[in-house]
Design a protein around this motif. Structure first.
Motif, PDB file in Angstrom:
ATOM      1  N   SER A  85       0.841  -1.197   0.000  1.00 51.51           N
ATOM      2  CA  SER A  85       0.000   0.000   0.000  1.00 51.51           C
ATOM      3  C   SER A  85       0.868   1.235   0.000  1.00 51.51           C
ATOM      4  CB  SER A  85      -0.903   0.030   1.240  1.00 51.51           C
ATOM      5  OG  SER A  85      -1.655  -1.130   1.320  1.00 51.51           O
ATOM      6  N   LEU A  86       1.864   1.212   0.856  1.00 46.63           N
ATOM      7  CA  LEU A  86       2.752   2.367   0.928  1.00 46.63           C
ATOM      8  C   LEU A  86       3.447   2.578  -0.417  1.00 46.63           C
ATOM      9  CD1 LEU A  86       4.268   1.913   4.480  1.00 46.63           C
ATOM     10  CD2 LEU A  86       2.652   3.638   3.692  1.00 46.63           C
ATOM     11  N   GLN A  87       3.938   1.477  -0.992  1.00 43.34           N
ATOM     12  CA  GLN A  87       4.644   1.592  -2.269  1.00 43.34           C
ATOM     13  C   GLN A  87       3.742   2.177  -3.343  1.00 43.34           C
ATOM     14  OE1 GLN A  87       5.937  -2.394  -2.841  1.00 43.34           O
ATOM     15  NE2 GLN A  87       7.948  -2.065  -1.887  1.00 43.34           N
ATOM     16  N   VAL A  88       2.534   1.647  -3.426  1.00 49.65           N
ATOM     17  CA  VAL A  88       1.620   2.143  -4.454  1.00 49.65           C
ATOM     18  C   VAL A  88       1.255   3.585  -4.192  1.00 49.65           C
ATOM     19  CG1 VAL A  88      -0.673   1.864  -5.460  1.00 49.65           C
ATOM     20  CG2 VAL A  88       0.713  -0.141  -4.969  1.00 49.65           C
ATOM     21  N   ALA A  89       1.083   3.925  -2.922  1.00 53.29           N
ATOM     22  CA  ALA A  89       0.754   5.306  -2.584  1.00 53.29           C
ATOM     23  C   ALA A  89       1.871   6.224  -3.042  1.00 53.29           C
ATOM     24  CB  ALA A  89       0.527   5.426  -1.078  1.00 53.29           C
ATOM     25  N   VAL A  90       3.114   5.818  -2.802  1.00 49.01           N
ATOM     26  CA  VAL A  90       4.250   6.636  -3.225  1.00 49.01           C
ATOM     27  C   VAL A  90       4.253   6.797  -4.748  1.00 49.01           C
ATOM     28  CG1 VAL A  90       6.768   6.654  -3.394  1.00 49.01           C
ATOM     29  CG2 VAL A  90       5.662   6.111  -1.228  1.00 49.01           C
ATOM     30  N   LEU A  91       4.046   5.652  -5.445  1.00 47.97           N
ATOM     31  CA  LEU A  91       4.020   5.706  -6.902  1.00 47.97           C
ATOM     32  C   LEU A  91       2.933   6.650  -7.394  1.00 47.97           C
ATOM     33  CD1 LEU A  91       4.529   2.008  -8.090  1.00 47.97           C
ATOM     34  CD2 LEU A  91       6.156   3.896  -8.146  1.00 47.97           C
ATOM     35  N   ALA A  92       1.787   6.603  -6.704  1.00 44.95           N
ATOM     36  CA  ALA A  92       0.640   7.376  -7.166  1.00 44.95           C
ATOM     37  C   ALA A  92       0.905   8.866  -7.090  1.00 44.95           C
ATOM     38  CB  ALA A  92      -0.601   7.016  -6.358  1.00 44.95           C
ATOM     39  N   ILE A  93       1.664   9.297  -6.087  1.00 43.65           N
ATOM     40  CA  ILE A  93       1.861  10.753  -5.952  1.00 43.65           C
ATOM     41  C   ILE A  93       3.234  11.190  -6.468  1.00 43.65           C
ATOM     42  CG2 ILE A  93       0.245  11.065  -4.037  1.00 43.65           C
ATOM     43  CD1 ILE A  93       2.644  10.902  -2.142  1.00 43.65           C
ATOM     44  N   ASP A  94       4.041  10.246  -6.910  1.00 45.15           N
ATOM     45  CA  ASP A  94       5.363  10.604  -7.413  1.00 45.15           C
ATOM     46  C   ASP A  94       5.225  11.194  -8.819  1.00 45.15           C
ATOM     47  OD1 ASP A  94       7.894  10.841  -8.182  1.00 45.15           O
ATOM     48  OD2 ASP A  94       8.518   8.792  -7.661  1.00 45.15           O
ATOM     49  N   PRO A  95       5.540  12.480  -8.996  1.00 45.42           N
ATOM     50  CA  PRO A  95       5.322  13.094 -10.308  1.00 45.42           C
ATOM     51  C   PRO A  95       6.296  12.562 -11.358  1.00 45.42           C
ATOM     52  CG  PRO A  95       6.390  14.637  -8.842  1.00 45.42           C
ATOM     53  CD  PRO A  95       6.098  13.431  -8.015  1.00 45.42           C
ATOM     54  N   ARG A  96       7.416  12.009 -10.923  1.00 40.01           N
ATOM     55  CA  ARG A  96       8.415  11.603 -11.910  1.00 40.01           C
ATOM     56  C   ARG A  96       8.127  10.217 -12.471  1.00 40.01           C
ATOM     57  NH1 ARG A  96      13.078  11.587  -7.908  1.00 40.01           N
ATOM     58  NH2 ARG A  96      11.296  10.776  -6.773  1.00 40.01           N
ATOM     59  N   TRP A  97       7.245   9.501 -11.772  1.00 42.68           N
ATOM     60  CA  TRP A  97       7.057   8.091 -12.137  1.00 42.68           C
ATOM     61  C   TRP A  97       6.335   7.941 -13.463  1.00 42.68           C
ATOM     62  CZ3 TRP A  97       2.623   4.595 -11.658  1.00 42.68           C
ATOM     63  CH2 TRP A  97       2.981   3.262 -11.898  1.00 42.68           C
ATOM     64  N   LYS A  98       6.954   7.209 -14.396  1.00 43.38           N
ATOM     65  CA  LYS A  98       6.288   6.882 -15.659  1.00 43.38           C
ATOM     66  C   LYS A  98       5.807   5.430 -15.545  1.00 43.38           C
ATOM     67  CE  LYS A  98       7.336  10.456 -18.474  1.00 43.38           C
ATOM     68  NZ  LYS A  98       7.818  11.286 -17.353  1.00 43.38           N
ATOM     69  N   PRO A  99       4.527   5.208 -15.753  1.00 47.90           N
ATOM     70  CA  PRO A  99       4.025   3.827 -15.578  1.00 47.90           C
ATOM     71  C   PRO A  99       4.742   2.874 -16.517  1.00 47.90           C
ATOM     72  CG  PRO A  99       2.224   5.363 -15.908  1.00 47.90           C
ATOM     73  CD  PRO A  99       3.481   6.116 -16.162  1.00 47.90           C
ATOM     74  N   MET A 100       5.148   1.759 -16.003  1.00 42.82           N
ATOM     75  CA  MET A 100       5.764   0.710 -16.820  1.00 42.82           C
ATOM     76  C   MET A 100       5.294  -0.591 -16.210  1.00 42.82           C
ATOM     77  SD  MET A 100       8.043   0.112 -19.293  1.00 42.82           S
ATOM     78  CE  MET A 100       9.064  -1.227 -19.862  1.00 42.82           C
TER      79      MET A 100
END
Lengths: 200, 1031
Positions: A85-100
Motif C-alpha cells: 500500500s505504501l509503495q503504491v501510494a508513493v508511486l501514485a503521488i510521485d510526479p516523476r514516475w512513468k508507468p511501466m
C-alpha cells in the motif's frame, strides 16, 4: 496435482467437508452474538437444511490445517499489504514516475483449484498486483503488476506469487502438496547454500 | 347446504395437490362429492314436497342487510339435483376423457369441482346479492374452464368473449337487483317474489335482471358466445354449456315468473326473444358440419325454448317448462359426452369425414340415438312428455285468447320442426355410413367411458315411466303460478290436439330432411341475419382502435418524452407551490458532519457526468455512484436499516441494468442524435432545484409536534426493538402489502415482456446432473472430466454416449458449481466459481439471519430477500442460466404467489378470530433447554416479503438473464456463424454438422492442436520463461 475425487471413501469425504458446515454454524452463532443452546441448535439445523435444499457439489478440503503456518500466512499477508500500500501510494503521488507495467504469467506449483483461487485472491488483495486470468488446465496465473521496469522486477513478482502459494499450501494444502512444497524448498535452500559455498 | 358448499370449496382447493399423485383418477374420487350431495338432497325431498323448504341463514354484512341465506324449495331442489347428479357423472366421464399427462389437470379438476359448488350455491341462494356473487363466480369459472387450453388462441378468445358477454349481462342484473332490493325493502328473493315490486321501478329492475338472464342463457342477441365456447374440453361443454351454467338464466326466469310474469316488459323479452332464439338456433344448427357446433346451436335453440316456456306465466306452462328443463339436462349432456367420445375415437368432429362410426361403436350409437330421440321429442322418452305438455299449455292459452300465446305456439312448433331436422342431421352425420366416404379410422376407447352418457340416456327413458314419482316435485313449483291444477304429465293423454301437433312437427321435419338440398341452397342464399358475433367483434375492434390511436397520440415521444412531461408537471406544480410557500425555515445549517458536503459533491459530479457521458455502461456506473453515496449518507446519519436496504437495492439495480444493457448498443444515441439538448438540460436542472427547495420547505413545515417520541413504546408493544421494521410489518403493514403486490405485478410484467410464449416453470436445468448426482452421492464430490475444462460442451446431452470408464480415465477434477461446465472455457472463471461456491451458503445463512433479526435490529424480510437474491445473481453470473436453474429449481411464480399468500394470509388471518385485519398475535413459549421462542404473525408477514423479493429477483434473472441468453444463442445459431451452440437440442438438427463437431471438441486433442485460442501464441513464451526461471 489432481483432485482424485472418486477414490475418497464416503465417510472420509463427509469428514473432509465438515469444516465448511461447522463454519456455517459458527457464522450463525457469531451473527446472533450469543452462544446459547438455541442459537447452536438452530444453526446446526439451518446449516444442514441450507446445504441440503440449496445443493452444491461438496467441497473436499485437504483435511489438514497447520495452525502455525496459518498464523504465519496471516501475518505475512498483513505485512505485504501494508508495504505494498505504501509503495503504491508513493508511486501514485510521485510526479516523476512513468508507468511501466506488465502482464506476467506465473506457473504455479500445484493445480488445485482451491489453492489457485486463494493464491489469486491473496495476490489481488495486495495492492499493485491484480490477477486478470487463470489457465485452469495448466495451472497458470496471469497477473497485471505495477512498476515492473526490469526483468528483476518481474522475477521478484513471480517469486512473491510462488512464495504466497507455498505459504497457502503449507497452511491448508494436502499432505502430498505440503510435502512436495517442502521438498522444493529444501532443494532451493540447498542450491542456495551450494552457490554460497562455491562463492566462499 | 352451507356445509356442502364449504366442502366443495375445500375440495377444489386441494385438487391440484391431489391430482399430482392420483393423475386422472382424481376425477373418480371427486365425483363422490357431488354424488354425496345428490344423495343428501334426496333425503330432503320428502320435507320439500310437504311444503317446508330447508332454510339456512348466517348473518354476513349486517350493515347492508346481506346474509348468507340459502333456501331449498322445489325449484331449487330440482336444479340442485340436476347440478349435482350431472356433475358427478361428468366428473366420472373425465376419468376416461383425459390422459394422465394432460397439462394443468389439477387446475382443471379444481375448477370443475368449484364450478359444481358455485352452481349449487347459485340455485339455492335466497339473498339476491349472494345469488349475484355466485352468478358472477360461474362466469369467472366458465372463463377459466373454456380457456383450459391456454396455449390456443381461439380458446383464449372464446373464453374472453364468454366472460365479456356474461359479465356485461351480470352487471346489468346487479343494477336490477339493487333496484329490487331497495324498492322491495328486502334482499330475500323469496320475499321479493311473494311480495313483488311493481310500477316503473319493478319494470326497469326486471328488464335489467332479464338482460342478465338472457346473456347467461345465450339468447339472441347474445347467443354467439355459446358456440364459440365449444373450444372448451368436452366435459366442460357438457356440464357448463348444456346442463348447468346456461340453465342459470332459465332458473332465474323460472324463479321470477310467479311474481313478475304480469309485468309489461316480461312477455316481449321472455317470449319474443325466446321464440326468436329457438328459430335462429335451429336454423344455424342446420348449417353446421362440426357435430359439436351443431349441438351448440341446438342448445341455443333449446335455451330459447326453455326460457319461453318457463317464463310463459301459467301453471301448465311452468310444469311443462321444468319437465323440459329436466329432459334437456339429461339428453344434451349425454349428447355432448357422446360427441367427446366420437371426437376421441375418430380424431375429428366434422361429419363430412365421419363414416361408419355407428356400425363399429354400437353402444355409443345407441346411447346417442336415445338421447337424440328425446331431443326431437320422440315417444316414449321424457322429451316427448315435456313437449306434449308445452303444446297443451300453449294451446290452452291460445284458446283463452292470449295474443302472446300465438307467438309462443308458432315459435315452439316451428322450432320443433327445426329440432327434428337437426337431430336427424346429427345422428346421420355422426354415425351413419356415407357412400362416398371411406370408413373413418377409429382408436379403441375404454368401454367405461360410456358409463356416464349411458346412465344419462337411460334416465331419459326411465324418467318417462317414473313420471308419477317425479311430477310432485315439478308440480310443487308449478303450483305457485296461476292456472288450474288438473293437467298432469303423462306419456299418453289420449288423442288430443297436442298429439296432432307433434305429428305435424315430425311430418314437417321429415319434409325438411327430404328436401335438405333445397334447404341448404336457401340457407346459403339468405344473408346471415342476426349474426351478432360480427357486431361483438366490431365493437371490440373499435375499442381497440380507439385505444391504439389515443396511445399513439399521447405516447409518441418515447421515454424522453414521458420523462419530460412528468418532470414538467412536477416543476410546474410543486415548484409553484413551493414558491408561494410562506413557511421557510428560519435558519439553514449547511452540514451536520464534514463528510456530508464531500459526499454531496461526489454525487453531484457523478450525476452531471452520468447525463453527459456517451457510453451506456459508464452512465449506469455513474448513476450507481450517486446511489452508493446515498448509502453512505444514510449510514452516517444513523439509519443503518435504510443504508443496508439501499446498498442491496443499488447492487441489484446495477446487475439488472447490466443484464439489460447487453442487448443495447454500447453508445448512447448512436443512431438518433439527441434533440432539444438545451431544453432537456433546463428541465433536468429545474427538477433538481425544485426537489432541493422542497426538501428545505418540508423540513421547515412542521406545525404539529412530532410523534416520533411515541414510536419506541409502540414498537415494544409489537414485540420489536427495530422501529423501522415494526413500522413496515406491523404499524403500516397495509403499505407493505400494497408494495409487495406491486413487486409481484412488476415481476410478472417483466417476465411476460421477455418470454414471448408461456413463462411457467423454472430456469432451465441440467439434464445430465440428475443421472450423475443421485441422492446417495450427494455427499461426495462431483468429478469434472478434463475435457470439459478444455473445451466447451456442445450440448448438454452429449454425455449420453459416454461410458463410465472413459469418464474415469480422463484426468478429473472436482466440480465447484453444478453447471460451470456448460459455459465455454473462454468465458469461464474458476476464480469466481470457487468463490461463489464458498460464499453462496454463508450468504443464504446471513439472509436468513437478516430476516429473523429484523424485528430487533437492522434487517428484515426485504433486506434478507435482497441478499438471497444477490446470492442467486452470483450463481447466475458464475455459471450461467443452467446454474440458475440448479440453484433455484422452483417456478418464480410459485415463490411470488406463496409470499403474497403468506403476507395476505397473515393480514386476513386475524379476521378468523374476530379481530381487525392485520391484528398481530404472538406465540411465545418456554422450551426446556432451548429457551424462549417467540413467533409473531408479523414474522410470518416478513417471511412473505422475503419470498416475494427472492421471487422477483429470480424472475428478473430468469427473464432478463437466462431467457435473453437463450434468445441471443438462438440468434447466433440462426445467423449460422455460431461454431458451437449450447442449449436446446433442436439446434443440432438445424446444423447438420453439429454432432460431429461435438465429438471433436469432446476429444480435446484436435481442439488444442487445430484451433488455438487467440492469445495462446503470445502466452507461450512467457510460460517457457517461467519454466526457465524455475529451473
Amino acid at each position: 496435482m489432481t483432485h482424485a475425487a472418486a477414490d475418497v471413501s464416503r465417510w472420509r469425504s463427509v469428514w473432509r467437508q465438515l469444516p465448511l458446515l461447522v463454519a456455517l454454524v459458527f457464522l450463525w452463532v457469531f451473527l446472533w452474538d450469543q452462544v446459547t443452546v438455541l442459537t447452536v441448535v438452530t444453526g446446526v439445523l439451518l446449516a444442514i437444511g441450507v446445504t441440503r435444499v440449496l445443493y452444491l457439489p461438496p467441497v473436499l478440503l485437504s483435511g489438514r490445517f497447520n495452525v502455525w503456518r496459518g498464523l504465519l500466512l496471516g501475518l505475512r499477508m498483513m505485512w505485504d499489504v501494508t508495504i505494498a500500500s505504501l509503495q503504491v501510494a508513493v508511486l501514485a503521488i510521485d510526479p516523476r514516475w512513468k508507468p511501466m507495467n506488465s502482464i506476467i504469467a506465473v506457473q504455479l506449483l500445484t493445480r488445485s483449484d482451491l489453492v489457485t483461487t486463494l493464491t489469486a485472491e491473496a495476490i489481488s488483495v495486495v495492492p499493485g498486483t491484480v490477477v486478470v486470468d487463470i489457465d485452469r488446465e495448466r495451472g497458470l496465473l496471469y497477473l497485471h503488476a505495477l512498476g515492473t521496469r526490469t526483468q528483476a522486477d518481474i522475477d521478484r513478482v513471480r517469486r512473491d506469487v510462488l512464495g504466497t502459494e507455498e505459504r497457502i499450501v503449507l497452511a491448508i494444502g494436502t499432505r502430498g502438496q505440503a510435502a512436495s512444497v517442502r521438498a522444493a524448498r529444501r532443494e532451493r535452500r540447498a542450491a542456495h547454500d551450494h552457490s554460497k559455498g562455491v562463492r566462499a | 347446504m352451507i356445509a356442502s358448499l364449504a366442502a366443495f370449496a375445500a375440495a377444489a382447493l386441494v385438487m391440484p395437490l391431489l391430482a399430482r399423485w392420483l393423475g386422472r383418477r382424481v376425477f373418480a374420487v371427486i365425483a363422490l362429492l357431488p354424488a354425496a350431495v345428490f344423495v343428501l338432497l334426496l333425503t330432503w325431498l320428502p320435507g320439500v314436497l310437504a311444503g317446508t323448504p330447508v332454510v339456512e341463514i348466517v348473518p354476513w354484512i349486517p350493515a347492508l342487510d346481506i346474509s348468507l341465506s340459502f333456501r331449498l324449495d322445489a325449484l331449487a331442489l330440482l336444479l340442485a339435483l340436476i347440478v349435482t347428479g350431472v356433475g358427478a357423472l361428468v366428473l366420472l366421464y373425465c376419468v376416461h376423457y383425459f390422459a394422465d399427462d394432460e397439462p394443468a389437470l389439477g387446475r382443471f379438476a379444481g375448477l370443475l369441482l368449484a364450478f359444481a359448488g358455485v352452481m349449487f350455491g347459485l340455485v339455492t341462494a335466497d339473498d339476491v346479492f349472494i345469488l349475484f356473487t355466485f352468478w358472477e363466480a360461474t362466469s369467472v369459472l366458465s372463463y377459466l374452464l373454456i380457456g383450459h387450453y391456454t396455449g390456443r388462441k381461439e380458446s383464449r378468445g372464446a373464453a374472453l368473449q364468454a366472460l365479456t358477454v356474461t359479465t356485461f349481462g351480470g352487471l346489468a342484473m346487479l343494477v336490477g337487483l339493487v333496484i329490487l332490493a331497495v324498492a322491495g325493502g328486502t334482499t330475500s328473493l323469496s320475499e321479493l317474489i311473494a311480495d313483488p315490486v311493481t310500477g316503473a321501478a319493478g319494470e326497469w329492475a326486471i328488464a335489467l335482471v332479464l338482460l342478465g338472464a338472457i346473456s347467461k342463457s345465450a339468447l339472441v342477441p347474445f347467443h354467439f358466445w355459446l358456440p364459440a365456447a365449444m373450444a372448451a374440453p368436452t366435459p366442460v361443454s357438457a356440464y357448463l354449456h348444456a346442463a348447468a351454467m346456461v340453465k342459470a338464466g332459465v332458473y332465474l326466469v323460472a324463479r321470477l315468473a310467479p311474481g313478475y310474469a304480469e309485468l309489461e316488459v316480461w312477455h316481449p323479452i321472455v317470449i319474443g326473444l325466446g321464440a326468436l332464439t329457438m328459430l335462429v338456433g335451429g336454423w344455424r344448427a342446420l348449417r353446421q358440419y362440426d357435430i359439436k357446433l351443431l349441438l351448440a346451436y341446438g342448445t341455443v335453440s333449446q335455451l330459447g325454448f326453455l326460457v319461453m316456456v318457463t317464463g310463459f306465466g301459467t301453471r301448465d306452462a311452468a310444469l311443462a317448462g321444468v319437465a323440459l328443463l329436466l329432459a334437456h339436462a339429461l339428453f344434451k349432456a349425454a349428447l355432448f359426452l357422446v360427441v367427446g367420445i366420437v371426437d376421441h375415437a375418430a380424431g375429428t368432429r366434422d361429419w363430412r369425414k365421419l363414416s361408419g362410426v355407428g356400425r363399429r361403436m354400437p353402444v355409443i350409437a345407441t346411447i346417442a340415438f336415445i338421447a337424440a330421440a328425446s331431443m326431437a321429442g320422440v315417444p316414449p322418452l321424457i322429451g316427448f312428455v315435456a313437449k306434449e305438455a308445452v303444446f297443451t299449455a300453449f294451446l290452452d292459452a291460445v284458446a283463452a285468447g292470449d295474443s302472446w300465446a300465438w307467438v309462443a305456439l308458432i315459435g315452439a312448433v316451428a322450432g320443433s320442426v327445426l329440432t327434428v331436422a337437426y337431430t336427424v342431421r346429427f345422428i346421420w352425420g355422426a354415425f351413419f355410413s356415407k357412400t362416398d366416404v371411406a370408413d373413418t379410422p377409429l382408436h379403441a376407447e375404454s368401454p367405461a367411458i360410456a358409463v356416464a352418457p349411458g346412465l344419462l340416456a337411460a334416465a331419459s327413458v326411465v324418467s318417462t315411466f317414473a313420471i308419477p314419482f317425479i311430477e310432485p316435485l315439478l308440480a310443487s313449483y308449478a303450483d305457485e303460478l296461476p292456472g288450474g291444477h288438473d293437467y298432469h304429465l303423462a306419456l299418453w293423454h289420449g288423442l288430443e290436439p297436442a298429439l296432432a301437433l307433434s305429428a305435424v312437427v315430425f311430418a314437417l321435419g321429415a319434409l325438411l330432411v327430404w328436401g335438405r338440398q333445397r334447404v341448404a341452397r336457401l340457407q346459403a342464399s339468405v344473408a346471415p341475419v342476426l349474426d351478432s358475433a360480427r357486431g361483438y367483434l366490431g365493437i371490440v375492434s373499435v375499442v381497440d382502435r380507439v385505444a391504439a390511436s389515443i396511445t399513439t397520440a399521447i405516447q409518441a415521444r418515447g421515454l424522453p418524452g414521458y420523462l419530460a412531461i412528468i418532470m414538467t408537471v412536477f416543476i410546474g406544480g410543486l415548484g409553484a407551490a413551493s414558491i408561494m410557500n410562506t413557511s421557510w425555515p428560519a435558519g439553514i445549517r449547511l452540514f451536520d458532519y464534514p463528510a456530508q458536503p464531500f459526499l454531496a459533491l461526489v454525487m453531484a459530479i457523478a450525476a452531471v457526468a452520468a447525463a453527459t457521458v456517451r457510453q451506456r455502461m459508464t452512465a449506469v456506473l455513474l448513476v450507481s455512484v450517486t446511489g452508493y453515496g446515498l448509502v453512505l449518507l444514510f449510514g452516517m446519519s444513523g439509519a443503518p436499516d435504510l443504508a443496508l436496504t439501499q446498498a442491496l437495492v443499488e447492487t441489484i439495480v446495477l446487475v439488472v441494468f447490466v443484464l439489460v444493457l447487453r442487448r443495447l448498443p454500447k453508445q448512447i444515441a448512436q443512431r438518433n442524435p439527441p434533440v432539444h439538448k438545451l431544453a432537456r438540460g433546463i428541465i433536468g436542472a429545474l427538477a433538481g432545484l425544485v426537489m432541493a427547495v422542497l426538501g428545505l420547505v418540508a423540513l421547515g413545515a412542521r406545525i404539529q409536534p412530532t410523534i416520533a417520541g411515541g414510536l419506541p413504546a409502540l414498537a415494544l408493544e409489537a414485540h420489536g426493538k427495530n422501529i423501522v421494521n415494526v413500522m413496515l410489518v406491523d404499524i403500516r403493514a397495509w403499505d407493505t402489502l400494497g408494495e409487495i403486490s406491486v413487486l409481484v405485478a412488476v415481476a410478472t410484467g417483466v417476465a411476460s415482456l421477455i418470454f414471448v410464449s408461456g413463462r411457467t416453470g423454472g430456469a432451465p436445468r441440467l439434464d445430465a446432473v440428475d443421472e450423475g448426482v443421485n441422492r446417495r452421492d450427494r455427499l461426495r464430490p462431483v468429478p469434472e472430466p478434463a475435457w470439459s475444462i478444455r473445451a466447451p460442451r456442445t450440448s448438454l446431452a452429449d454425455t449420453a454416449g459416454e461410458s463410465d470408464a472413459a469418464g474415469e480415465a480422463a484426468e478429473t477434477r472436482q466440480t465447484w458449481l453444478l453447471a460451470g461446465r456448460t459455459i465455454s472455457p473462454r468465458n469461464r472463471s474458476i476464480l469466481i466459481e470457487v468463490l461463489v461456491r464458498l460464499l453462496f451458503h454463508p450468504a443464504i445463512i446471513v439472509s436468513v439471519f437478516l430476516l429473523f433479526v429484523g424485528h430487533n435490529a437492522p434487517g428484515g424480510g426485504f433486506a434478507g430477500g435482497l441478499l438471497a437474491g444477490l446470492a442467486l445473481v452470483a450463481r447466475y453470473l458464475a455459471g450461467g442460466r443452467y446454474e440458475l436453474g440448479e440453484a433455484a429449481p422452483v417456478d418464480a411464480g410459485r415463490l411470488l404467489g406463496t409470499g403474497l399468500l403468506l403476507a395476505a394470509g397473515t393480514a386476513a388471518g386475524s379476521l378468523l378470530f374476530g379481530g381487525p385485519v392485520f391484528e398481530s398475535a404472538w406465540f411465545e413459549t418456554e422450551v426446556p433447554l432451548l429457551g424462549t421462542i417467540s413467533i409473531g404473525t408479523s414474522t410470518l408477514f416478513d417471511i412473505g416479503v422475503y419470498l416475494v423479493v427472492v421471487g422477483l429477483v429470480l424472475d428478473i434473472l430468469r427473464s432478463l438473464g437466462g431467457e435473453v441468453d437463450r434468445q441471443e444463442e438462438r440468434q447466433t445459431a440462426d445467423e449460422g456463424d455460431g461454431a458451437f451452440t449450447t442449449g436446446d437440442g433442436e439446434h443440432g438438427d438445424e446444423h447438420g454438422g453439429t454432432p460431429g463437431e461435438g465429438a471433436e471438441f469432446a476429444d480435446g486433442d484436435e481442439y488444442s492442436a487445430g484451433a488455438r485460442l487467440p492469445g495462446d501464441g503470445a502466452r507461450q513464451p512467457s510460460v517457457e520463461r517461467t519454466e526457465e526461471a524455475r529451473s
